[in-house]
Design a protein around this motif. Structure first.
Motif, mmCIF file in Angstrom:
data_model
loop_
_atom_site.group_PDB
_atom_site.id
_atom_site.type_symbol
_atom_site.label_atom_id
_atom_site.label_comp_id
_atom_site.label_asym_id
_atom_site.label_seq_id
_atom_site.Cartn_x
_atom_site.Cartn_y
_atom_site.Cartn_z
ATOM 1 N N GLY A 133 1.141 19.153 20.726
ATOM 2 C CA GLY A 133 1.448 17.646 20.484
ATOM 3 C C GLY A 133 2.405 18.142 19.889
ATOM 4 O O GLY A 133 3.327 17.374 19.511
ATOM 5 N N LEU A 136 5.154 19.035 21.355
ATOM 6 C CA LEU A 136 5.841 17.939 22.650
ATOM 7 C C LEU A 136 7.233 17.530 21.360
ATOM 8 O O LEU A 136 8.540 17.040 21.313
ATOM 9 C CB LEU A 136 5.282 17.394 22.391
ATOM 10 N N ASP A 137 6.829 17.052 20.122
ATOM 11 C CA ASP A 137 7.872 16.758 19.113
ATOM 12 C C ASP A 137 8.343 17.336 18.743
ATOM 13 O O ASP A 137 9.721 16.176 18.567
ATOM 14 C CB ASP A 137 6.700 16.451 17.764
ATOM 15 N N PHE A 157 7.253 10.063 16.548
ATOM 16 C CA PHE A 157 8.149 10.389 18.540
ATOM 17 C C PHE A 157 7.865 9.653 19.272
ATOM 18 O O PHE A 157 9.284 9.657 19.984
ATOM 19 C CB PHE A 157 6.241 11.372 18.558
ATOM 20 N N THR A 385 -2.315 14.116 17.994
ATOM 21 C CA THR A 385 -1.163 14.535 16.710
ATOM 22 C C THR A 385 0.084 13.908 18.054
ATOM 23 O O THR A 385 0.913 13.660 16.401
ATOM 24 C CB THR A 385 -1.040 16.116 17.281
ATOM 25 N N LEU A 386 0.446 13.070 18.793
ATOM 26 C CA LEU A 386 1.595 13.363 18.731
ATOM 27 C C LEU A 386 2.240 11.547 19.081
ATOM 28 O O LEU A 386 2.882 11.423 17.966
ATOM 29 C CB LEU A 386 1.710 13.236 20.551
ATOM 30 N N SER A 390 0.364 14.701 12.519
ATOM 31 C CA SER A 390 -0.810 15.330 12.040
ATOM 32 C C SER A 390 -1.355 15.631 11.163
ATOM 33 O O SER A 390 -2.405 16.316 11.609
ATOM 34 C CB SER A 390 0.906 16.350 11.616
#
Length: 554
Positions: A133, A136-137, A157, A385-386, A390
């Motif tokens: 996650g 990707l962010d 995000f 997370t995304l 976090s």
């Protein structure tokens, strides 16, 4: 006590120095990129390579593990501090220093109290989802940088994705071209010539091209002026309330680094046949993070990719880290002018390629095939997370770890080793049972400690095994205790209820293969009582079934 730079000798010193030059070429461009991810100036990434690196190299037990800020740590710094201060401001930098110091204190406390085992709660699925996650962010921000599109890199995000998509009309073709060529060189080069410092080559060539062609005037962003000079000792001065607000994110950083760092350290120690000391490694991480917070850098973690690169280069000591520190110091003293014209699209390409493996696509595929529940855990950590953050991701990670642990503990292997008039067939491979007729005897094995999570499950399994035989035919139930290492009070209560159930039906209870270390606990809880205890399952079966007893009761 292990001496600093263990493993260094006259025979390998040249190879270690050469590996240090390679590490220098890898680390400088990556740390500049990671500092930008964290919302900090380039010097924050470079300062991490000097004092913290030296402190760590002289204290750690691992001969190969490389310490450095990494992509996941940088993203955590940005996401946790971004809501407290504006990225790039003095307050933001001060909070990053304080966060690193808190991480250092937590590492030291873990080392003193030998708490490294806590990181075991971060299982592979949790790490895959959490780090994926974050990756990707980061990737969205780096793609925007590569295309020359302006977005709020410290935002959520979804805001980043919307900003990237809506900003595609402002795409800078020269930035996109530099990024595309950089990615191509990095991917192809790393595939065929892994030992070549392609990241450094990309930076040098891209910088020269931008300077010679004047692409800055065409809208290509560059790194800008980097202050010259060595790091200076400092200490963050903030309110106690701000210190407390940084604790959750520092815990997250500490846990992720502990899990990854100790795992990689142990793996390379086993691979290269030298011992490591986890608690000493935790202390080294702590000292390095405190040094980072006191010298203008940010939270330090372990770098799996750089450790692998040094292993491939033949390094077996921490000398390359010292070479890295000296080289970075010289760059800051005499060569910062060389950094000013580095194009941002090239930095974005380097960081983007570096974090691609962190997306964990292959790991997600493996989890889907191997265990759908663990895949769901990874996916949940990834999405939280995304889309939430976090800190929420690490909280969910620990909750899911406990759920996974409870799920497995509540469903332990329970084997019926002998039942009714059937031949007794040991699922343990116990040759002593062989094939024995056991009329009226049921032997059940629990392959786990008996405690609150599985006590009722085990009792139900024993009842089910007894009920499976014709009514009234079962006269004895024997519990194989070889794998039962402990019993708690709740488990004992469930067991007492089972005994009452058996006695009400005229079924006698016995035990076999009771471990010596568990016998005292069982006696204390009143579980052994007057019940017969046998040395082996065969002794129990032959005695209780009325056959000649070949082994004495213990």
């Amino acid at each position: 006590m292990q001496k600093p730079l263990a493993g260094l000798s006259r025979r390998n010193v040249f190879r270690e120095l050469t590996a240090g030059v390679t590490l220098l070429a890898i680390a400088i461009p990556l740390n500049i990129g990671y500092a930008q991810i964290a919302g900090l100036p380039p010097t924050a990434g470079l300062y991490a390579l000097i004092v913290p690196t030296i402190v760590y190299a002289l204290l750690v037990s691992s001969r190969q593990l490389i310490v450095s800020p990494d992509a996941a740590a940088a993203a955590l710094v940005a996401s946790s501090i971004g809501g407290l201060a504006t990225a790039g401001s003095a307050d933001y930098s001060t909070l990053a220093l304080a966060q690193a110091i808190i991480c250092g204190i937590l590492f030291v406390l873990m080392a003193v109290f030998k708490l490294g085992f806590i990181a075991n709660f971060l299982s592979k699925p949790i790490l895959v989802g959490f780090v994926g996650g974050l990756a990707l962010d980061i990737l969205v921000s780096q793609i925007a940088k590569m295309l020359g599109v302006k977005i709020d890199s410290g935002g959520e995000f979804t805001d980043k994705v919307v900003g990237l998509v809506t900003g595609l009309g402002t795409l800078n073709p020269w930035s996109a071209l530099i990024a595309a060529l950089s990615v191509a060189v990095l991917v192809v080069g790393q595939r065929f010539l892994r030992r070549v410092p392609w990241a450094l080559i990309v930076l040098v060539v891209a910088t020269v091209a931008v300077v010679l062609t004047g692409l800055v005037d065409a809208g290509v962003d560059v790194l800008g002026e980097v202050p010259a000079g060595p790091p200076t000792l400092t200490w963050p001065v903030i309110d106690w309330s701000m210190w407390l607000m940084l604790v959750p994110s520092a815990i997250a950083l500490t846990m992720v680094t502990t899990a990854e760092g100790l795992l990689v350290s142990r793996a390379y120690g086993d691979k290269r046949d030298y011992s490591t000391r986890p608690n000493r490694d935790l202390f080294a991480f702590g000292a390095a993070n405190i040094a980072a917070g006191a010298s203008g850098s940010f939270a330090m973690g372990s770098s799996t990719s750089r450790t692998a690169a040094m292993d491939q280069a033949g390094s077996r000591t921490q000398l390359p880290s010292l070479v890295l520190a000296v080289g970075t110091l010289l760059l800051l003293l005499f060569g910062t002018a060389l950094l000013a014209d580095i194009p941002s699209p090239a930095i974005g390409a380097i960081v983007g390629v570096a974090i691609l493996p962190l997306l964990g696509i292959g790991d997600f595929r493996m989890l889907w095939r191997a265990d759908r529940f663990e895949f769901a855990i990874a996916a949940a950590c990834f999405l939280v997370t995304l889309f939430i953050g976090s800190i929420a991701g690490i909280v969910v990670a620990f909750v899911l770890a406990l759920v996974n642990l409870a799920k497995r503990a509540a469903n332990p292997p329970i084997d019926v080793l002998a039942a009714g008039d059937s031949p007794a067939e040991s699922l343990l491979g116990e040759a002593a049972i062989g094939t024995v007729t056991a009329p009226g005897v049921v032997v059940v094995r629990l392959a786990a400690p008996l405690f609150f999570a599985n006590g009722s499950v085990f009792a139900d399994a024993v009842k089910k095994a007894a009920k499976a035989e014709p009514e009234g035919s079962v006269r004895h139930v024997v519990i194989d205790m070889e794998a039962v290492t402990d019993v708690d009070v709740t488990g004992a209560e469930s067991f007492a209820t089972l005994v009452e159930w058996l006695e009400a039906r005229g079924i006698e209870l016995g035990f076999s293969r009771v471990r010596s270390d568990a016998r005292a606990r069982l006696t204390e809880l009143g579980l052994l009582g007057e019940h017969r205890v046998f040395d082996t399952n065969r002794a129990a079966i032959t005695a209780l079934a009325g056959a000649p007893q070949t082994q004495r009761d213990s």
